[in-house]
Write an enzyme that holds these catalytic residues in place. Structure first.
Site, PDB file in Angstrom:
ATOM      1  N   ARG A  88       0.847  -1.199   0.000  1.00 17.28           N
ATOM      2  CA  ARG A  88       0.000   0.000   0.000  1.00 17.28           C
ATOM      3  C   ARG A  88       0.881   1.247   0.000  1.00 17.28           C
ATOM      4  O   ARG A  88       1.813   1.364   0.798  1.00 17.28           O
ATOM      5  CB  ARG A  88      -0.889   0.019   1.238  1.00 17.28           C
ATOM      6  CG  ARG A  88      -2.040   1.025   1.136  1.00 17.28           C
ATOM      7  CD  ARG A  88      -2.756   1.204   2.468  1.00 17.28           C
ATOM      8  NE  ARG A  88      -2.012   2.094   3.326  1.00 17.28           N
ATOM      9  CZ  ARG A  88      -1.829   1.906   4.639  1.00 17.28           C
ATOM     10  NH1 ARG A  88      -2.312   0.840   5.247  1.00 17.28           N
ATOM     11  NH2 ARG A  88      -1.143   2.776   5.348  1.00 17.28           N
ATOM     12  N   ASP A 142       1.203   5.251   0.524  1.00 18.44           N
ATOM     13  CA  ASP A 142       0.576   6.399   1.188  1.00 18.44           C
ATOM     14  C   ASP A 142       1.055   7.686   0.532  1.00 18.44           C
ATOM     15  O   ASP A 142       2.260   7.871   0.343  1.00 18.44           O
ATOM     16  CB  ASP A 142       0.966   6.445   2.676  1.00 18.44           C
ATOM     17  CG  ASP A 142       0.284   5.360   3.503  1.00 18.44           C
ATOM     18  OD1 ASP A 142      -0.630   4.699   2.985  1.00 18.44           O
ATOM     19  OD2 ASP A 142       0.674   5.188   4.679  1.00 18.44           O
ATOM     20  N   ASN A 157       3.897   0.690   2.443  1.00 18.09           N
ATOM     21  CA  ASN A 157       3.754  -0.336   3.479  1.00 18.09           C
ATOM     22  C   ASN A 157       3.817  -1.692   2.796  1.00 18.09           C
ATOM     23  O   ASN A 157       2.924  -2.039   2.027  1.00 18.09           O
ATOM     24  CB  ASN A 157       2.419  -0.156   4.186  1.00 18.09           C
ATOM     25  CG  ASN A 157       2.362   1.188   4.895  1.00 18.09           C
ATOM     26  OD1 ASN A 157       2.927   1.356   5.960  1.00 18.09           O
ATOM     27  ND2 ASN A 157       1.730   2.170   4.274  1.00 18.09           N
ATOM     28  N   GLY A 211      -2.117  -3.306   6.691  1.00 15.84           N
ATOM     29  CA  GLY A 211      -3.099  -3.920   7.584  1.00 15.84           C
ATOM     30  C   GLY A 211      -4.210  -4.604   6.802  1.00 15.84           C
ATOM     31  O   GLY A 211      -4.603  -4.162   5.728  1.00 15.84           O
TER      32      GLY A 211
HETATM   33  N1  LIG Z   1       5.410  15.271   5.099  1.00 16.08           N
HETATM   34  C1  LIG Z   1       4.203  15.177   5.631  1.00 16.08           C
HETATM   35  N2  LIG Z   1       3.308  16.182   5.479  1.00 16.08           N
HETATM   36  C2  LIG Z   1       2.063  16.096   6.046  1.00 16.08           C
HETATM   37  N3  LIG Z   1       1.630  15.059   6.773  1.00 16.08           N
HETATM   38  C3  LIG Z   1       2.477  14.031   6.966  1.00 16.08           C
HETATM   39  C4  LIG Z   1       3.789  14.032   6.403  1.00 16.08           C
HETATM   40  N4  LIG Z   1       4.403  12.889   6.750  1.00 16.08           N
HETATM   41  C5  LIG Z   1       3.512  12.197   7.486  1.00 16.08           C
HETATM   42  N5  LIG Z   1       2.355  12.863   7.609  1.00 16.08           N
HETATM   43  C6  LIG Z   1       1.156  12.393   8.324  1.00 16.08           C
HETATM   44  O1  LIG Z   1       1.536  11.345   9.201  1.00 16.08           O
HETATM   45  C7  LIG Z   1       0.926  10.100   8.826  1.00 16.08           C
HETATM   46  C8  LIG Z   1       1.913   8.968   9.016  1.00 16.08           C
HETATM   47  O2  LIG Z   1       3.071   9.187   8.248  1.00 16.08           O
HETATM   48  P1  LIG Z   1       3.734   8.055   7.362  1.00 16.08           P
HETATM   49  O3  LIG Z   1       4.940   8.643   6.701  1.00 16.08           O
HETATM   50  O4  LIG Z   1       2.718   7.444   6.437  1.00 16.08           O
HETATM   51  O5  LIG Z   1       4.242   7.013   8.469  1.00 16.08           O
HETATM   52  P2  LIG Z   1       3.584   5.699   9.099  1.00 16.08           P
HETATM   53  O6  LIG Z   1       4.557   4.626   8.750  1.00 16.08           O
HETATM   54  O7  LIG Z   1       3.556   5.945  10.564  1.00 16.08           O
HETATM   55  O8  LIG Z   1       2.230   5.485   8.493  1.00 16.08           O
HETATM   56  C9  LIG Z   1       0.520  10.318   7.379  1.00 16.08           C
HETATM   57  O9  LIG Z   1      -0.546   9.489   7.025  1.00 16.08           O
HETATM   58  C10 LIG Z   1       0.153  11.796   7.380  1.00 16.08           C
HETATM   59  O10 LIG Z   1      -1.126  11.978   7.958  1.00 16.08           O
HETATM   60 MG   LIG Z   2       1.621   5.612   6.527  1.00 19.11          MG
END
Ligand SMILES: Nc1ncnc2c1ncn2[C@@H]1O[C@H](COP(=O)(O)OP(=O)(O)O)[C@@H](O)[C@H]1O
Ligand SMILES: [Mg+2]
Length: 313
Positions: A255, A257, A271, A275
């Protein structure tokens, strides 16, 4: 066919894994196969040798299960397993390594700077924070290089908040990144066998800017699938997701993101083992594509059996 479903483990995402696995075990049984759930631990290799499964379904999330560790063991035991192979899992679990690959492949990902704990302890990395803050601007996002489920992800609205955010991230991992904040719509694209599923959008009910973990509690976020986007934008986001999946060497399923900002979509992470609980995004996207959970598990099992092993025979 006998399918061993690996679950639990010691990662912080153990609880999610147990929920994913319960659903997978039911689906495996519904398909007429024998499902054997294994809570992974010290005896894993012995149990697998004894069980001699036809295929192993990895329903583990986070370090240990999703980072290539278990995959490597399964390669050694010559057992087919679901999801991406060793190298792709290792890359996806390390957000910094994955972002380097993305940048090299011209996949748009927010600008960042990364440190490991040694750089701070022994090389005075803290002295570079000012340059980094200037380059990335505020707010900025601080996160551990590994982990998932938003664990350790923090926003810093200004300079004074960076040290605390860094400490929090370092409590999860020896490597952390500071990332440019991207304002926009939060999207997730499941990729099944290299094909993008319908796009999911996560819409927080209230803009709770600073508290991420709460944002993911049930009821605080609405999920819409397919996301309400113009066709052209949907295609663009799906193409970006499949090319990211390929760039990181994924197979089976994964997945991606992203955030869709004013300047177009930006990939946050992939990912390798998303999940699979009843509230998870990947099954939701499959459902929107007309693939029910049992059908999804069947597809994932088939692609596991077709993927060649990494180690030479
Ligand atoms: N650069 C960014 N700008 C805005 N929101 C962010 C950013 N990085 C992470 N986030 C927020 O944090 C959440 C989790 O970050 P992510 O990089 O997907 O890590 P995880 O592995 O914890 O899912 C994202 O779904 C988003 O809501
Ligand atoms: Mg994430």
């Amino acid at each position: 066919m006998k399918v061993c479903v690996l679950k639990g483990g010691s990662s912080l995402e153990r609880a999610v894994s147990l929920r994913s696995a319960a659903r997978v075990e039911d689906a495996v049984s519904a398909l007429g196969h024998e499902a054997v759930g294994i809570d992974v631990g010290q005896d894993l290799v012995g149990v697998l040798r004894e069980q001699r499964p036809d295929v192993v379904f990895i329903a583990l999330h986070g370090p240990g299960g999703e980072d290539g560790t278990v995959q490597e063991l399964l390669e050694i035991l010559a057992l087919p397993y679901t999801g991406p192979g060793v190298a792709a899992c290792a890359l996806c679990m390390d957000k910094v390594a994955a972002k380097h690959e993305m940048r090299a492949a011209d996949i748009p990902t927010p600008d960042w700077a990364a440190f490991n704990a040694t750089a701070f302890r022994e090389l005075g990395a803290a002295d570079t924070l000012e340059e980094i803050e200037e380059r990335l601007g505020f707010p900025l996002v601080v996160k551990p290089a590994s982990q998932g489920s938003s664990l350790g992800v923090e926003f810093a609205a200004g300079r004074d908040e960076v040290p605390v955010a860094l400490l929090a991230a370092f409590s999860y991992d020896d490597r952390v990144l500071l990332e440019r904040y991207v304002k926009g719509r939060e999207l997730a694209v499941g990729v099944l066998d290299g094909e993008a599923l319908p796009v999911v959008e996560a819409i927080p009910r209230e803009e709770d800017f600073y508290n991420f973990e709460a944002r993911y509690e049930i009821g605080r976020t609405d999920y819409v699938c397919p996301a309400d986007l113009p066709d052209e934008e949907t295609r663009r986001v799906q193409e970006l997701a499949t090319s990211t999946y390929q760039t990181l060497g994924c197979s089976g399923f994964a997945r991606v993101d992203l955030i869709l900002g004013d300047e177009g979509p930006r990939v946050l992470e992939v990912n390798a083992i998303p999940g699979l609980t009843d509230t998870s995004l990947f099954p939701m996207a499959a459902e929107a594509a007309g693939i029910d959970f049992t059908g999804l598990v069947e597809r994932i099992l088939t692609s596991a059996r077709e993927r060649p092993a990494t180690l030479p025979a």
